[in-house]
Design an enzyme around this catalytic site. Structure first.
Site, mmCIF file in Angstrom:
data_model
loop_
_atom_site.group_PDB
_atom_site.id
_atom_site.type_symbol
_atom_site.label_atom_id
_atom_site.label_comp_id
_atom_site.label_asym_id
_atom_site.label_seq_id
_atom_site.Cartn_x
_atom_site.Cartn_y
_atom_site.Cartn_z
ATOM 1 C CG ASP A 11 58.991 103.560 41.590
ATOM 2 O OD1 ASP A 11 58.609 104.409 40.776
ATOM 3 O OD2 ASP A 11 59.736 102.610 41.292
ATOM 4 C CG LEU A 12 53.850 100.431 38.838
ATOM 5 C CD1 LEU A 12 53.054 99.548 39.781
ATOM 6 C CD2 LEU A 12 52.929 101.044 37.775
ATOM 7 C CG ASP A 13 59.579 99.746 36.084
ATOM 8 O OD1 ASP A 13 59.680 98.522 36.253
ATOM 9 O OD2 ASP A 13 60.294 100.381 35.293
ATOM 10 C CB THR A 49 56.800 97.386 33.965
ATOM 11 O OG1 THR A 49 57.103 98.330 34.981
ATOM 12 C CG2 THR A 49 55.421 96.809 34.211
ATOM 13 C CE LYS A 64 65.572 98.850 36.147
ATOM 14 N NZ LYS A 64 66.134 97.777 36.968
ATOM 15 C CB SER A 124 54.342 105.346 39.176
ATOM 16 O OG SER A 124 54.812 104.950 37.911
ATOM 17 C CB ALA A 125 57.971 108.328 36.193
ATOM 18 C CE LYS A 148 59.016 108.724 40.847
ATOM 19 N NZ LYS A 148 58.902 107.260 40.826
ATOM 20 C CD GLU A 154 61.533 105.759 43.267
ATOM 21 O OE1 GLU A 154 62.261 104.982 42.623
ATOM 22 O OE2 GLU A 154 60.653 106.430 42.730
ATOM 23 C CG ASP A 155 63.164 100.792 40.899
ATOM 24 O OD1 ASP A 155 62.423 101.806 40.899
ATOM 25 O OD2 ASP A 155 63.515 100.209 39.858
HETATM 26 P P1 B16 Z 1 55.465 105.237 30.731
HETATM 27 P P2 B16 Z 1 58.265 104.161 37.849
HETATM 28 C C1 B16 Z 1 58.812 104.611 35.280
HETATM 29 O O1 B16 Z 1 58.032 103.971 36.259
HETATM 30 C C2 B16 Z 1 59.809 103.634 34.684
HETATM 31 O O2 B16 Z 1 60.763 103.254 35.662
HETATM 32 C C3 B16 Z 1 60.529 104.291 33.544
HETATM 33 O O3 B16 Z 1 61.447 103.389 32.953
HETATM 34 C C4 B16 Z 1 59.511 104.764 32.503
HETATM 35 O O4 B16 Z 1 60.146 105.421 31.412
HETATM 36 C C5 B16 Z 1 58.515 105.695 33.173
HETATM 37 O O5 B16 Z 1 57.883 105.030 34.261
HETATM 38 C C6 B16 Z 1 57.431 106.193 32.221
HETATM 39 O O6 B16 Z 1 56.615 105.116 31.856
HETATM 40 O O7 B16 Z 1 56.135 105.280 29.389
HETATM 41 O O8 B16 Z 1 54.629 104.005 30.971
HETATM 42 O O9 B16 Z 1 54.681 106.505 31.010
HETATM 43 O O10 B16 Z 1 59.538 103.453 38.165
HETATM 44 O O11 B16 Z 1 58.305 105.653 38.153
HETATM 45 O O12 B16 Z 1 57.051 103.479 38.423
HETATM 46 MG MG MG Z 2 60.897 102.524 39.609
#
Ligand code: B16
Ligand code: MG
Length: 224
Positions: free
Chosen positions: A13-15, A21, A49, A118-119, A149, A173-174
């Site tokens: 996962d990224l964030d 972020t 998240k 990542s989402a 997810k 994953e966080d």
């Molecule tokens: P974006 P992850 C997710 O990243 C974030 O945790 C989540 O807070 C955010 O809304 C989502 O990405 C979408 O991000 O607006 O940049 O497309 O944790 O899945 O890496």
């Molecule tokens: Mg995350």
């Protein structure tokens, strides 16, 4: 017999795992909520998240007791994203979370494949700005998936892009939704953060400095 390392994959996962972020998402969502006349707390931000952009906006509008049309929601999401992109376009390699570079280097040296799951639809910019892009054999993010997810789509596509069995992959994953997505995809999962937000994870660590390649190999081989 142990699974050969070139048949093992790590899906990150990224964030919240590689970079933080969430603080930028929080600032941009808070500014938007304030423009609409209500506040948005850090505790509420925790619930976003791993949740995709449109679903996050729905939850925020719900908390603020505000209702918007579909077209207005698209505009609001675009304005939040513009503000968020402005912030992440200034990120640097210093913002990579502890233990990340060492682990990615060690995985590469061991011949273990690496993918992003990542989402975010902004993962490309974040990985470039923080100098992490070159470590990844595959990048699957919000631009490649339909289901959010805890649906396992993002991780199953990651395993497929690496040419690996889901059962030979470990997800980092966080977010609780991400842990569930990994379990739903038949993968092992290492939670990064606090135990009570990561129920069902095979192991929970504070950050990536707390895990070694040999522990990862043991976990995939059910020896952990
Ligand atoms: P974006 P992850 C997710 O990243 C974030 O945790 C989540 O807070 C955010 O809304 C989502 O990405 C979408 O991000 O607006 O940049 O497309 O944790 O899945 O890496
Ligand atoms: Mg995350």
């Amino acid at each position: 017999m142990n699974i050969h390392t070139d048949k093992i994959g790590c899906l990150f996962d990224l964030d919240g795992v590689l970079v933080d972020t969430a603080v930028y998402h929080y600032k941009a969502w808070k500014a938007l909520a304030n423009r609409l006349g209500f506040d948005f707390t850090e505790a509420q931000n925790e619930h976003l998240k791993g949740v995709n952009r449109m679903r996050s906006l729905e939850m925020i509008l719900d908390w603020g007791g505000v209702s918007k049309t579909e077209a207005e929601m698209l505009e609001l999401a675009a304005s939040k994203n513009a503000e968020y992109v402005e912030m992440i376009s200034k990120m640097t390699a210093d913002e990579v979370l502890p233990g990340t570079l060492q682990l990615l280097e060690q995985l590469k040296a061991a011949g273990i494949k690496i993918a992003l799951g990542s989402a975010s639809k902004n993962s490309g910019m974040i990985l470039e700005r923080t100098n992490l892009a070159h470590y990844f054999d595959a990048i699957i993010d919000g631009n490649h998936v339909n289901a959010s997810k805890p649906d396992p789509e993002v991780f199953l596509k990651g395993a497929e892009a690496l040419g690996l069995e889901p059962a030979h992959c470990i997800v980092f994953e966080d977010a609780q939704a991400g842990v569930q997505a990994a379990i739903n995809g038949g993968m092992k999962v290492i939670g990064v953060g606090k135990q009570n937000n990561l129920k069902g994870a095979n192991m929970v660590i504070k950050d990536l400095s707390e895990i070694s390649v040999s522990q990862i190999i043991d976990l995939v081989n059910d020896k952990a």
